[in-house]
Scaffold this motif. Structure first.
Motif, short mmCIF file in Angstrom:
data_model
loop_
_atom_site.label_atom_id
_atom_site.label_comp_id
_atom_site.label_asym_id
_atom_site.label_seq_id
_atom_site.Cartn_x
_atom_site.Cartn_y
_atom_site.Cartn_z
N TRP A 53 0.88 -1.19 0.00
CA TRP A 53 0.00 0.00 0.00
C TRP A 53 0.90 1.23 0.00
CZ3 TRP A 53 -2.07 4.48 2.08
CH2 TRP A 53 -3.40 4.75 1.79
N VAL A 85 -1.24 4.61 13.21
CA VAL A 85 0.10 5.15 12.92
C VAL A 85 -0.05 6.51 12.24
CG1 VAL A 85 2.34 4.65 11.91
CG2 VAL A 85 0.89 2.76 12.62
N CYS A 86 -1.01 6.60 11.31
CA CYS A 86 -1.19 7.87 10.57
C CYS A 86 -1.61 9.00 11.49
CB CYS A 86 -2.23 7.68 9.47
SG CYS A 86 -1.69 6.55 8.16
N HIS A 107 -2.55 0.35 16.10
CA HIS A 107 -2.38 0.24 14.65
C HIS A 107 -3.71 -0.12 13.99
CE1 HIS A 107 -1.70 -2.41 11.06
NE2 HIS A 107 -1.05 -1.33 10.69
N ILE A 108 -4.04 0.57 12.90
CA ILE A 108 -5.30 0.29 12.19
C ILE A 108 -4.97 -0.59 11.00
CG2 ILE A 108 -7.22 1.29 10.92
CD1 ILE A 108 -6.59 3.94 12.56
N CYS A 110 -5.70 -1.98 7.68
CA CYS A 110 -6.54 -1.86 6.49
C CYS A 110 -6.35 -3.08 5.62
CB CYS A 110 -6.19 -0.60 5.70
SG CYS A 110 -6.61 0.91 6.60
N GLU A 117 5.39 -0.46 8.53
CA GLU A 117 4.74 0.75 8.01
C GLU A 117 5.64 1.96 8.22
OE1 GLU A 117 0.71 0.99 9.27
OE2 GLU A 117 0.36 2.95 8.35
N ASP A 133 1.69 7.52 3.46
CA ASP A 133 1.71 6.27 4.22
C ASP A 133 2.17 5.12 3.32
OD1 ASP A 133 1.21 4.18 5.99
OD2 ASP A 133 -0.97 4.22 5.69
N ASP A 135 2.98 0.90 3.36
CA ASP A 135 2.86 -0.36 4.10
C ASP A 135 3.62 -1.45 3.36
OD1 ASP A 135 1.04 1.06 5.55
OD2 ASP A 135 -0.57 -0.41 5.39
N1 SME Z 1 -2.19 1.41 9.21
C1 SME Z 1 -2.63 2.78 9.19
C2 SME Z 1 -3.98 2.92 8.53
C3 SME Z 1 -3.92 3.22 7.09
S1 SME Z 1 -3.61 1.89 6.15
O1 SME Z 1 -2.34 1.27 6.52
C4 SME Z 1 -3.68 2.19 4.56
C5 SME Z 1 -2.66 3.34 10.58
O2 SME Z 1 -2.50 2.61 11.56
O3 SME Z 1 -2.86 4.55 10.72
#
Ligand code: SME
Length: 165
Positions: A53, A85-86, A107-108, A110, A117, A133, A135
């Motif tokens: 990504w 992370v963003c 951590h999100i 996706c 990341e 961003d 990944d």
């Molecule tokens: N992992 C990111 C979210 C965005 S995706 O990786 C595209 C995060 O933790 O902010």
């Protein structure tokens, strides 16, 4: 037509200098932030090995990021500042390099394939406009050389674009 050229990966700092040159050439004469984000994410995704990504989140309001142009699987649309992370990179105003996303609290995910990341803020005249961003499905894919290199790509992107309201 812009023709990207394969770059030797042996010297990573040199790789980023060449990629920066290709990005400057790609964005030359265009100041539209969305068009340039689309081409920047396409070039990065095409040229950097082991990414799943690569793309942008923009800060249209103080407290929330919204996904912008990217390459990879469909992604979470909105991320509150301070989350993931963003959102954490925006809150602290600097890049975050995560060697193992499973060890990063909040951590999100996706794309479940992501293992590491790198998030770099988009800075313009002291303001944060969003983040770039990246990944990777490989743990520990990014190091300090990648961080400095991607920060230089983000700076080329922000200075090419017009940010007047
Ligand atoms: N992992 C990111 C979210 C965005 S995706 O990786 C595209 C995060 O933790 O902010």
């Amino acid at each position: 037509m812009f023709a990207e050229k394969a770059i030797d990966q042996t010297d990573k700092a040199e790789f980023y200098r060449e990629l920066a040159g290709q990005l400057s050439a790609l964005l030359e004469g265009e100041s539209d932030a969305i068009a340039n984000a689309a081409n920047t994410s396409a070039l990065i995704f095409q040229m950097m090995p082991d990414l799943n990504w690569a793309g942008f989140y923009f800060l249209y309001s103080e407290d929330e990021l919204v996904v912008g142009p990217f390459q990879g699987k469909p992604a979470c649309v909105r991320i509150p500042v301070g989350r993931g992370v963003c959102g954490s990179a925006v809150a602290q105003g600097s890049s975050i390099l995560v060697e193992d996303v499973q060890a990063f609290p909040g951590h999100i995910a996706c794309d479940a394939a992501s293992r590491s990341e790198l998030v770099v803020p988009l800075l313009h005249e002291g303001r944060i406009l969003g983040v770039l961003d990246l990944d990777s499905p490989l743990p520990g894919r990014f190091d300090g050389v990648d961080q400095a290199g991607v920060e230089s790509l983000a700076a080329i992107y922000t200075s090419a674009c017009s940010w007047d309201e």
